[in-house]
Design a protein around this motif. Structure first.
Motif, PDB file in Angstrom:
ATOM      1  N   THR A  51       0.817  -1.411   0.372  1.00 19.32           N
ATOM      2  CA  THR A  51      -0.120  -0.232   0.143  1.00 19.32           C
ATOM      3  C   THR A  51       0.754   1.409  -0.486  1.00 19.32           C
ATOM      4  OG1 THR A  51       0.198   0.235   2.542  1.00 19.32           O
ATOM      5  CG2 THR A  51      -1.904  -1.317   0.877  1.00 19.32           C
ATOM      6  N   GLY A  52       1.862   0.901   0.256  1.00 20.18           N
ATOM      7  CA  GLY A  52       3.171   2.219   0.425  1.00 20.18           C
ATOM      8  C   GLY A  52       3.555   3.042   1.429  1.00 20.18           C
ATOM      9  N   THR A  53       2.605   2.400   2.402  1.00 13.89           N
ATOM     10  CA  THR A  53       2.775   3.503   3.695  1.00 13.89           C
ATOM     11  C   THR A  53       4.030   2.602   4.145  1.00 13.89           C
ATOM     12  OG1 THR A  53       1.867   1.331   4.778  1.00 13.89           O
ATOM     13  CG2 THR A  53       0.382   3.975   4.015  1.00 13.89           C
ATOM     14  N   SER A  76      -2.064   6.900   0.898  1.00 14.82           N
ATOM     15  CA  SER A  76      -2.427   5.215   0.028  1.00 14.82           C
ATOM     16  C   SER A  76      -3.483   5.791  -0.399  1.00 14.82           C
ATOM     17  CB  SER A  76      -1.574   4.574   0.695  1.00 14.82           C
ATOM     18  OG  SER A  76      -2.482   2.672   0.417  1.00 14.82           O
TER      19      SER A  76
END
Length: 238
Positions: A51-53, A76
Motif C-alpha cells: 500500500t506504499g505506507t 494511500s
C-alpha cells in the motif's frame, strides 16, 4: 490488462532481523492474485509495502506504472489502496452503516448523510449478494460480513486494489462459496485483489495467478492453468 501495482526487486528488513529480499510481484487490473510462502517479514509489513505506507530499502514500488515514494495512510487510500486483515477490523461499538461511513467519509464530507450512505451501501451489498442489516452492531458480524462491510466502504471511497491478509483462511464452506462470488463481482467491476494465503488449496480456489515466496524471495509467478499442488509444494519446500 493493465498493471496496477508492481514491487520490483524490493528489499526490506525490520527491527527483528526479518528480511524480504529480491521480492518481485505484480498485480493487474481485474485480477485476483495470490501470495503464498515464507515472506521473510510479517504479513502487516508486506501489506504496508504493497500500500506504499512503508518504503523499501532497495527496489522500487510502481503504482499504475508510476514510481511512488512513501505514502501516508491518507495518501494511500486516496490512490485506492486498501489492506484488510482477517478477523474483526471494524469499530465494534458502531453499526454497519456507521462503519461504512467512517471508511468512506471523504466521499460524503464530515456530515453523516444517512440516506445517501445507506442507498449506496445497500446497492453494493445487494450486488455482492451478502445480506447484512445496516443497523447490525459490528461486533455481531461474521469474519466474512466484517470484510464485506470494509470492502463496501472502500469501494464507495474509490478503492482500486484490495490486499487481503488471510481473509480466506477462516471461512467455512458456505462463506467460501459466497466469497468466490464476491471475487467474481470485484473482477467484473475491474477491481484487483491480492490474497495472502497459507494453503495451496486457497490459491486454487480463489486466484487467477500466484506468486510463490521462499525465505523472503520470489520463487516463481504461476498462471492458474499451470497450478499443480505437487509442483507448488516442491518449490516452497525445496
Amino acid at each position: 490488462m493493465n498493471e496496477i501495482l508492481r514491487l520490483d526487486h524490493v528489499q526490506f528488513s525490520d527491527t527483528y532481523g526479518n528480511l524480504l529480499s529480491n521480492f518481485n510481484f505484480s498485480v493487474q487490473e481485474g485480477e485476483i492474485h495470490g501470495i503464498i510462502g515464507d515472506y521473510g517479514v510479517t504479513h502487516s509489513t508486506l501489506c504496508s509495502l504493497c500500500t506504499g505506507t512503508l518504503q523499501p530499502e532497495r527496489g522500487q514500488i510502481y503504482y499504475c506504472d508510476q514510481p511512488v515514494g512513501r505514502l501516508s495512510f491518507a495518501e494511500s487510500r486516496q490512490k485506492g489502496l486498501y489492506a484488510i486483515a482477517s478477523g474483526k477490523n471494524l469499530q465494534g461499538n458502531m453499526n454497519v452503516l456507521e462503519n461504512i461511513y467512517l471508511i468512506a467519509r471523504r466521499q460524503f464530507g464530515w456530515q453523516f448523510r444517512r440516506r445517501q450512505i445507506a442507498r449506496q451501501a445497500l446497492q453494493y451489498l445487494e450486488f455482492f449478494d451478502i445480506p447484512i442489516p445496516l443497523q447490525e452492531c459490528a461486533d455481531n458480524l461474521t469474519d466474512l460480513q466484517s470484510c464485506m462491510v470494509s470492502m463496501t466502504g472502500a469501494i464507495i471511497a474509490g478503492a482500486k486494489l484490495f490486499i487481503l491478509d488471510e481473509i480466506t483462511s477462516s471461512l467455512n464452506e458456505q462463506d467460501a462459496i459466497a466469497f468466490q462470488k464476491v471475487l467474481s463481482c470485484l473482477k467484473y467491476k475491474g477491481l484487483s485483489v491480492v490474497c495472502m494465503v497459507h494453503r495451496i488449496e486457497e490459491l486454487v480456489r480463489y486466484t487467477d495467478r500466484a506468486t510463490l515466496v521462499k525465505n523472503g524471495t520470489t520463487v516463481r509467478c504461476m498462471e492458474k492453468n499451470d497450478y499443480s499442488y505437487d509442483k507448488m509444494l516442491a518449490m516452497l519446500l525445496i
